[in-house]
Design an enzyme around this catalytic site. Structure first.
Site, PDB file in Angstrom:
ATOM      1  N   CYS A 138      -6.123   0.262   7.093  1.00 29.97           N
ATOM      2  CA  CYS A 138      -6.005   0.693   5.812  1.00 29.97           C
ATOM      3  C   CYS A 138      -6.942   1.769   5.165  1.00 29.97           C
ATOM      4  O   CYS A 138      -8.089   1.216   5.405  1.00 29.97           O
ATOM      5  CB  CYS A 138      -5.984  -0.591   4.992  1.00 29.97           C
TER       6      CYS A 138
ATOM      7  N   HIS B 260      -2.182  -3.937   5.289  1.00 31.38           N
ATOM      8  CA  HIS B 260      -1.904  -3.800   6.704  1.00 31.38           C
ATOM      9  C   HIS B 260      -3.082  -3.333   7.363  1.00 31.38           C
ATOM     10  O   HIS B 260      -4.304  -3.313   6.822  1.00 31.38           O
ATOM     11  CB  HIS B 260      -0.733  -2.679   6.434  1.00 31.38           C
TER      12      HIS B 260
ATOM     13  N   ARG C  17       2.909   4.674   6.606  1.00 30.97           N
ATOM     14  CA  ARG C  17       3.302   3.704   7.532  1.00 30.97           C
ATOM     15  C   ARG C  17       3.729   2.561   7.159  1.00 30.97           C
ATOM     16  O   ARG C  17       4.428   2.104   8.180  1.00 30.97           O
ATOM     17  CB  ARG C  17       2.014   3.865   8.853  1.00 30.97           C
TER      18      ARG C  17
ATOM     19  N   CYS D 180       0.817  -1.079  -0.031  1.00 28.36           N
ATOM     20  CA  CYS D 180       0.137   0.139   0.016  1.00 28.36           C
ATOM     21  C   CYS D 180       0.816   1.128  -0.222  1.00 28.36           C
ATOM     22  O   CYS D 180       1.845   1.250   0.585  1.00 28.36           O
ATOM     23  CB  CYS D 180      -0.874   0.016   1.263  1.00 28.36           C
TER      24      CYS D 180
ATOM     25  N   ASP E  46       0.397   3.772   1.927  1.00 30.92           N
ATOM     26  CA  ASP E  46       0.332   4.313   3.136  1.00 30.92           C
ATOM     27  C   ASP E  46       1.621   4.475   3.795  1.00 30.92           C
ATOM     28  O   ASP E  46       2.736   3.864   3.744  1.00 30.92           O
ATOM     29  CB  ASP E  46      -0.424   3.104   4.017  1.00 30.92           C
TER      30      ASP E  46
END
Length: 208
Positions: free
Chosen positions: A103, A100, A43, A39, A41
């Site tokens: 999400c 994850h 993080r 992803c 993302d």
């Protein structure tokens, strides 16, 4: 941006020296052993999670770690072309589909109106909207469980989509290509890996 500029300078003056020989070798070309589909993302940091060095992972990232079904069209296909390149040009030995916890892409399936001002995001997430129906049919007791089901079902779906790519099934059956589905838990650092036979996710942990 000042923090980023300082980071670049620090990397060159301090960290780069530790890997100088590695980067000297990498200038001749790359030979990654693993395609990591994750992803976008902020993080989720692939090399940090896997403790790998530059040159080991060929990374593809997008919203909700989606692997679109393979197709040949005239439009530009960023994720599809990157996966195709990893398979045909780099001949990677492993593919990891890594979803994850928490999400935002998966959560967006349940808050569609919020994304009306983001038509491209909304259209992208249509690739996984069938997961929403399956999850709601399970009648999860709360939003946390709903998110958990959605994230893991999404990983399973992307694994299935991966098998629509040329030669993936043949390479997988010949054991020249290994495929993994991971569910990374942000707050604990734990990773759950998909068991193809049992069709469930199990915690990755050190062998005793």
């Amino acid at each position: 941006m000042d923090t980023l500029f300082k980071g670049v300078i620090k990397f060159k003056e301090e960290n780069f020296s530790h890997y100088k020989e590695l980067f000297r070798d990498l200038k001749e070309g790359q030979n990654p052993h693993t395609l990591f589909v994750g992803c976008s993302d902020s993080r989720v940091v692939p090399n940090l999670i896997t403790n790998t060095l530059p040159g080991e992972l060929f990374v593809v990232r997008n919203i909700a770690n989606i692997v679109p079904p393979y197709r040949k069209v005239d439009e530009s296909l960023a994720t599809t072309s990157a996966i195709e390149y990893a398979l045909c040009e780099l001949n990677v030995e492993n593919i990891i589909i890594c979803g994850h916890s928490h999400c935002g892409g998966c959560a967006a399936l349940y808050d569609e109106e919020h994304y009306n001002a983001m038509p491209n995001v909304k259209n992208w997430l249509k690739l996984i909207e069938d997961i929403k129906i399956k999850v709601l049919d399970l009648k999860p007791e709360n939003e946390a469980l709903r998110a958990f089901y959605t994230e893991q079902m999404n990983i399973e779906k992307q694994i299935r989509n991966l098998f629509t790519y040329p030669e993936v099934k043949e390479k997988y059956l010949a054991r020249t290509l290994h495929i993994y589905g991971w569910h990374y838990i942000i707050e604990s650092g734990e990773v759950y890996s998909y068991d193809f036979k049992k069709q469930e996710f199990n915690l990755l942990k050190a062998e005793k």
